[in-house]
Design a protein around this motif. Sequence first.
Motif, short mmCIF file in Angstrom:
data_model
loop_
_atom_site.label_atom_id
_atom_site.label_comp_id
_atom_site.label_asym_id
_atom_site.label_seq_id
_atom_site.Cartn_x
_atom_site.Cartn_y
_atom_site.Cartn_z
N UNK A 358 0.83 -1.22 0.00
CA UNK A 358 0.00 0.00 0.00
C UNK A 358 0.86 1.26 0.00
N UNK A 359 1.86 1.30 -0.88
CA UNK A 359 2.73 2.48 -1.01
C UNK A 359 1.99 3.51 -1.87
N UNK A 360 1.64 4.65 -1.26
CA UNK A 360 0.89 5.69 -1.97
C UNK A 360 1.54 7.04 -1.72
N UNK A 361 1.18 8.01 -2.54
CA UNK A 361 1.62 9.39 -2.36
C UNK A 361 0.41 10.23 -1.99
N UNK A 362 0.49 10.91 -0.85
CA UNK A 362 -0.63 11.71 -0.36
C UNK A 362 -0.59 13.10 -0.99
N UNK A 363 -0.80 13.14 -2.30
CA UNK A 363 -0.77 14.41 -3.02
C UNK A 363 -2.20 14.88 -3.27
N UNK A 364 -2.35 15.93 -4.08
CA UNK A 364 -3.68 16.49 -4.31
C UNK A 364 -4.59 15.55 -5.09
N UNK A 365 -4.01 14.58 -5.79
CA UNK A 365 -4.83 13.65 -6.57
C UNK A 365 -4.96 12.28 -5.90
N UNK A 366 -4.48 12.16 -4.66
CA UNK A 366 -4.71 10.90 -3.96
C UNK A 366 -6.23 10.69 -3.80
N UNK A 367 -6.66 9.47 -4.03
CA UNK A 367 -8.09 9.19 -4.07
C UNK A 367 -8.62 9.13 -5.49
N UNK A 368 -7.82 9.67 -6.44
CA UNK A 368 -8.15 9.57 -7.86
C UNK A 368 -7.12 8.72 -8.61
N UNK A 369 -5.87 8.78 -8.15
CA UNK A 369 -4.81 7.98 -8.75
C UNK A 369 -5.09 6.49 -8.51
N UNK A 370 -4.78 5.67 -9.50
CA UNK A 370 -5.02 4.24 -9.39
C UNK A 370 -3.74 3.53 -8.96
N UNK A 371 -3.89 2.62 -8.00
CA UNK A 371 -2.78 1.81 -7.50
C UNK A 371 -3.13 0.33 -7.65
N UNK A 372 -2.13 -0.52 -7.58
CA UNK A 372 -2.38 -1.95 -7.57
C UNK A 372 -3.05 -2.32 -6.25
N UNK A 373 -4.09 -3.13 -6.34
CA UNK A 373 -4.73 -3.63 -5.13
C UNK A 373 -3.80 -4.63 -4.46
#
Length: 407
Positions: A358-373
């Motif tokens: 669950x490596x994510x970037x908490x930027x302005x588009x977090x929640x819209x960017x797609x990551x691997x489940x």
Amino acid sequence: MVPRPDFRASDQTVLKPPSDQTLRFKEDGTFQITVFEDLHFAEDAEKDKKTQGVMSYILDKENPDFVVINGDLVSGEWTHKADSSRFIHEVVSPLVDGGYRWGSTYGNHDSEINLNPKEDMFKAEHEYSNSLTQSRVSGDRAGITNYYLPVYPHSETNTESSAPALLLWFFDSKGGHYYKPEGEGGPSVKRPSWIDKSVVDWFTKTNAKLSKKHGKPIPSLAFYHIPAHAMLEYQQVKGIDPHLTPGVDGERVNPQGTGDWSYEGQDLDFMHALLRTEGLIAGFSGHDHLNDWCFKWDGSLVDQDLTGNGINMCYGRHTGYGGYGDLTRGGRQILLHEGNLKEDTETWIRLEDGSAQAHVTLNTTYGQDSYLALASDVGNIGAQTETSLLPFSWIWVPIMMLWRWKM
């Protein structure tokens, strides 16, 4: 029991860290935080040893600049008045051995009739010079661990006049029961399980003073053990999308003001204060051992008549072998980049098996960017690939709630 060092902090309400313990970004412009959640020492000696092993392994793997112990350091209902403080020395042993600096928040299991958080925990922490835990708001309703720590640029030496690059805010969400001195009878008295208005007022005023002093809002992070109600609202209304908000979603959110209480918006003041804090990047909580996801509280979600403004809210990861839950133990990592804190703040979960997820970037588009489940849920709950674990949580949660509040 871990041998105690020679350092002895003075006995005062507010304990300031030694001058040589100033937090700074590294020369490469980064600052990494490891968050340990829900350690729950004192239930079983073997479990405590395994928890220490998890902590030591993650610290060795990540080598952070600072550590946050974000609530439920011990299971206070398992302690005895005569030896409650000794468990704190076991909690911090991996940090002391590795020379890591830390700050704590206290959780709902850190105050019980057998365990006095101020006398048994706070004082014990301050027998170590690497403890930066403080108490800046007085009064029983406020709790203990309400304070902030500044993090300065690497090159800044005059911290008296220079602006911090980052503020770390710590809050006591309380809960549990009030301590009863030896010989005092009567039934146990429950402590409110939310951040008190006196703390919210202190936070708002202090942050405003710091912004005025330095002529600008300071980017910040907030740490508190029990999650805010907005996390429950998001889970119920939006649902946890494994591609947009990857992480384990194994139980219903139990926010501030719930448990032994009927939720009536007790954390409304706190949530309002978070939304009004310019520069706040994210808030981090624990408490729910089967959750480790993040979400962005944006304008699409309204909770208690409060509309999100883009702040992020994240769970940590159940670290301790005490407490309920069979997920692989681990700890949340937060990597901050001084040059662009708002867009480059990274976070992930490091597990005791060596993997990271669950490596994510908490930027302005977090929640819209797609990551691997997540390929699997690494514990005993089952696979999490294309669907959330939320349906399972409605079966599991009553069992967990019974364990949590029966003490």
